[in-house]
Motif scaffolding. Structure first.
Motif, short mmCIF file in Angstrom:
data_model
loop_
_atom_site.label_atom_id
_atom_site.label_comp_id
_atom_site.label_asym_id
_atom_site.label_seq_id
_atom_site.Cartn_x
_atom_site.Cartn_y
_atom_site.Cartn_z
N PRO A 1 0.81 -1.22 0.00
CA PRO A 1 0.00 0.00 0.00
C PRO A 1 0.84 1.27 0.00
O PRO A 1 0.48 2.26 -0.66
CB PRO A 1 -0.84 -0.13 1.28
N GLN A 2 1.94 1.30 0.72
CA GLN A 2 2.77 2.50 0.75
C GLN A 2 3.38 2.79 -0.61
O GLN A 2 3.48 3.96 -1.03
CB GLN A 2 3.87 2.33 1.81
N ARG A 3 3.78 1.75 -1.32
CA ARG A 3 4.34 1.93 -2.65
C ARG A 3 3.28 2.47 -3.60
O ARG A 3 3.54 3.38 -4.40
CB ARG A 3 4.87 0.59 -3.16
N VAL A 4 2.07 1.95 -3.52
CA VAL A 4 0.97 2.42 -4.36
C VAL A 4 0.66 3.88 -4.05
O VAL A 4 0.46 4.71 -4.95
CB VAL A 4 -0.28 1.55 -4.17
N ARG A 5 0.63 4.22 -2.76
CA ARG A 5 0.34 5.59 -2.34
C ARG A 5 1.39 6.56 -2.88
O ARG A 5 1.07 7.65 -3.37
CB ARG A 5 0.25 5.68 -0.83
N ALA A 6 2.65 6.17 -2.82
CA ALA A 6 3.74 7.03 -3.30
C ALA A 6 3.64 7.24 -4.81
O ALA A 6 3.85 8.35 -5.32
CB ALA A 6 5.09 6.43 -2.93
N LEU A 7 3.33 6.18 -5.52
CA LEU A 7 3.18 6.30 -6.97
C LEU A 7 1.99 7.21 -7.33
O LEU A 7 2.07 8.03 -8.24
CB LEU A 7 2.99 4.92 -7.60
N ALA A 8 0.90 7.04 -6.62
CA ALA A 8 -0.29 7.86 -6.89
C ALA A 8 -0.02 9.33 -6.68
O ALA A 8 -0.54 10.19 -7.40
CB ALA A 8 -1.45 7.40 -6.00
N ALA A 9 0.82 9.66 -5.71
CA ALA A 9 1.13 11.07 -5.43
C ALA A 9 1.85 11.74 -6.58
O ALA A 9 1.82 12.96 -6.72
CB ALA A 9 1.97 11.16 -4.16
N ASP A 10 2.51 10.93 -7.43
CA ASP A 10 3.27 11.48 -8.55
C ASP A 10 2.47 11.50 -9.86
O ASP A 10 3.02 11.87 -10.91
CB ASP A 10 4.55 10.66 -8.77
N HIS A 11 1.22 11.11 -9.82
CA HIS A 11 0.41 11.04 -11.03
C HIS A 11 -0.91 11.81 -10.83
O HIS A 11 -1.63 11.54 -9.86
CB HIS A 11 0.10 9.59 -11.39
N PRO A 12 -1.24 12.71 -11.74
CA PRO A 12 -2.49 13.47 -11.60
C PRO A 12 -3.74 12.64 -11.82
O PRO A 12 -4.83 13.03 -11.40
CB PRO A 12 -2.36 14.57 -12.66
N VAL A 13 -3.61 11.50 -12.48
CA VAL A 13 -4.77 10.64 -12.73
C VAL A 13 -4.46 9.22 -12.27
O VAL A 13 -3.40 8.67 -12.60
CB VAL A 13 -5.14 10.61 -14.24
N VAL A 14 -5.38 8.65 -11.50
CA VAL A 14 -5.27 7.26 -11.06
C VAL A 14 -6.45 6.49 -11.63
O VAL A 14 -7.61 6.87 -11.43
CB VAL A 14 -5.25 7.14 -9.52
N ALA A 15 -6.16 5.41 -12.37
CA ALA A 15 -7.21 4.58 -12.95
C ALA A 15 -7.12 3.18 -12.38
O ALA A 15 -6.02 2.62 -12.25
CB ALA A 15 -7.06 4.53 -14.47
N VAL A 16 -8.27 2.61 -12.02
CA VAL A 16 -8.30 1.25 -11.49
C VAL A 16 -9.15 0.38 -12.41
O VAL A 16 -10.29 0.71 -12.70
CB VAL A 16 -8.84 1.22 -10.04
N ALA A 17 -8.55 -0.71 -12.90
CA ALA A 17 -9.25 -1.61 -13.81
C ALA A 17 -9.66 -2.86 -13.06
O ALA A 17 -8.84 -3.75 -12.83
CB ALA A 17 -8.36 -1.95 -15.01
N GLY A 18 -10.90 -2.93 -12.63
CA GLY A 18 -11.40 -4.11 -11.95
C GLY A 18 -11.51 -3.94 -10.45
O GLY A 18 -11.00 -2.98 -9.86
N THR A 19 -12.20 -4.90 -9.83
CA THR A 19 -12.48 -4.83 -8.39
C THR A 19 -11.22 -4.99 -7.56
O THR A 19 -11.05 -4.32 -6.53
CB THR A 19 -13.50 -5.91 -8.01
N GLU A 20 -10.31 -5.87 -7.97
CA GLU A 20 -9.06 -6.03 -7.23
C GLU A 20 -8.29 -4.72 -7.19
O GLU A 20 -7.70 -4.35 -6.18
CB GLU A 20 -8.18 -7.11 -7.86
N ALA A 21 -8.29 -4.00 -8.33
CA ALA A 21 -7.57 -2.73 -8.41
C ALA A 21 -8.22 -1.69 -7.51
O ALA A 21 -7.52 -0.88 -6.85
CB ALA A 21 -7.53 -2.23 -9.85
N LEU A 22 -9.55 -1.69 -7.45
CA LEU A 22 -10.25 -0.75 -6.56
C LEU A 22 -9.90 -1.04 -5.11
O LEU A 22 -9.64 -0.11 -4.32
CB LEU A 22 -11.76 -0.84 -6.78
N ALA A 23 -9.87 -2.32 -4.76
CA ALA A 23 -9.51 -2.70 -3.39
C ALA A 23 -8.08 -2.29 -3.07
O ALA A 23 -7.78 -1.83 -1.96
CB ALA A 23 -9.68 -4.22 -3.21
N ALA A 24 -7.18 -2.42 -4.05
CA ALA A 24 -5.79 -2.03 -3.84
C ALA A 24 -5.68 -0.53 -3.61
O ALA A 24 -4.91 -0.07 -2.75
CB ALA A 24 -4.95 -2.44 -5.05
N ALA A 25 -6.45 0.26 -4.36
CA ALA A 25 -6.42 1.71 -4.18
C ALA A 25 -6.94 2.08 -2.80
O ALA A 25 -6.36 2.93 -2.11
CB ALA A 25 -7.24 2.38 -5.27
#
Length: 274
Positions: A190-214
């Motif tokens: 989760p920390q790695r995902v959070r750090a990556l999201a902070a560097d991108h103006p758009v976050v897209a999640v494809a599927g339920t697993e991706a939504l849960a990860a976000a």
């Protein structure tokens, strides 16, 4: 009255077009009418005006008084009104249904814009923006003509483009993880995902697993549905995108990105990469 999509008789018949213009000129000048002035305004000979006026008098559209005195009758006004209404409907059809779909884009005005004014075009934050200009190319290298009025931060229609908008395509960072049967969102850090999201103006999640990860990373996704098209559109408008997807869905995204020439990379954000 004819169908507005084909226009009135004024547009289809030269004789009616001339009669229409002569009647308008008579109505504007009555009762003292100079046939020479009408001929000059309409672009025909004085003899032609005289012949048309004679016919219009015989048909009851114009009444003749003394020498050089004419007035449009009620019948003439009714005919003018009918033709004008048909012309107006036709013009509205052309403006809305024809020209409205031809090379008119929508931009966000950065300041007050008046229809007909030249604007400089730029792409910022994934939005086409229009800035009033003196007619030069401007910083963005592209200009257009506004077709609507707009206040600052309102949408404005633009057309008559010149030059190219100078901006870079966005890129895609894809975080790929296994389906739920093989760990799903729990396989990600989760920390790695959070750090990556902070560097991108758009976050897209494809599927339920991706939504849960976000959600596990306390990240609110910008795109949840139609991610293949959405990611492509965002990047072609200059935005960098973080894509969370299971491995099986990755190729659908990357195939589209290759077609549009958008750069992408696949990164490892699993818990073993902490």
């Amino acid at each position: 009255m004819s169908d507005s999509r084909t226009g009135s008789a004024v547009l289809r018949n030269k004789r009616d077009a001339t009669r229409y213009r002569i009647l308008v000129e008579v109505a504007e000048r009555q009762p003292a009418v100079s046939q020479r002035e009408i001929a000059d305004a309409v672009g025909v000979t004085a003899q032609a005006v005289s012949e048309h006026l004679s016919d219009l008098v015989d048909e009851g559209a114009v009444s003749r008084g003394g020498r050089g005195r004419y007035e449009v009758t009620k019948e003439g006004v009714d005919w003018l009104t009918g033709q004008t209404d048909a012309l107006r409907e036709y013009v509205d059809h052309v403006s809305t249904d024809v020209l409205g779909d031809v090379a008119v884009e929508t931009a966000l005005a950065t300041a007050e814009v008046t229809a007909g004014q030249r604007v400089t075009l730029s792409m910022r934050g994934g939005v086409l923006r229009a800035t009033p200009t003196d007619g030069g190319a401007g910083d963005g290298g592209a200009t257009a003509a506004a077709v609507t009025d707009a206040a600052a931060d309102e949408d404005v229609g633009v057309t008559d483009f010149e030059g190219l908008i100078d901006y870079d395509l966005g890129t895609v960072t894809a975080v790929v993880f296994p389906p739920v049967a093989e760990g799903g969102s729990r396989a990600l850090d989760p920390q790695r995902v959070r750090a990556l999201a902070a560097d991108h103006p758009v976050v897209a999640v494809a599927g339920t697993e991706a939504l849960a990860a976000a959600r596990a990373a306390d990240v609110t996704p910008d795109v949840r549905f139609g991610t293949v098209a959405a990611v492509e559109e965002a990047t072609t408008k200059g935005l960098d995108v973080l894509l969370l997807t299971v491995a099986a869905d990755l190729s659908a995204h990357t195939d589209r990105l290759r077609e549009t020439g958008v750069a992408y990379e696949v990164v490892d954000a699993t818990t073993t990469d902490r």
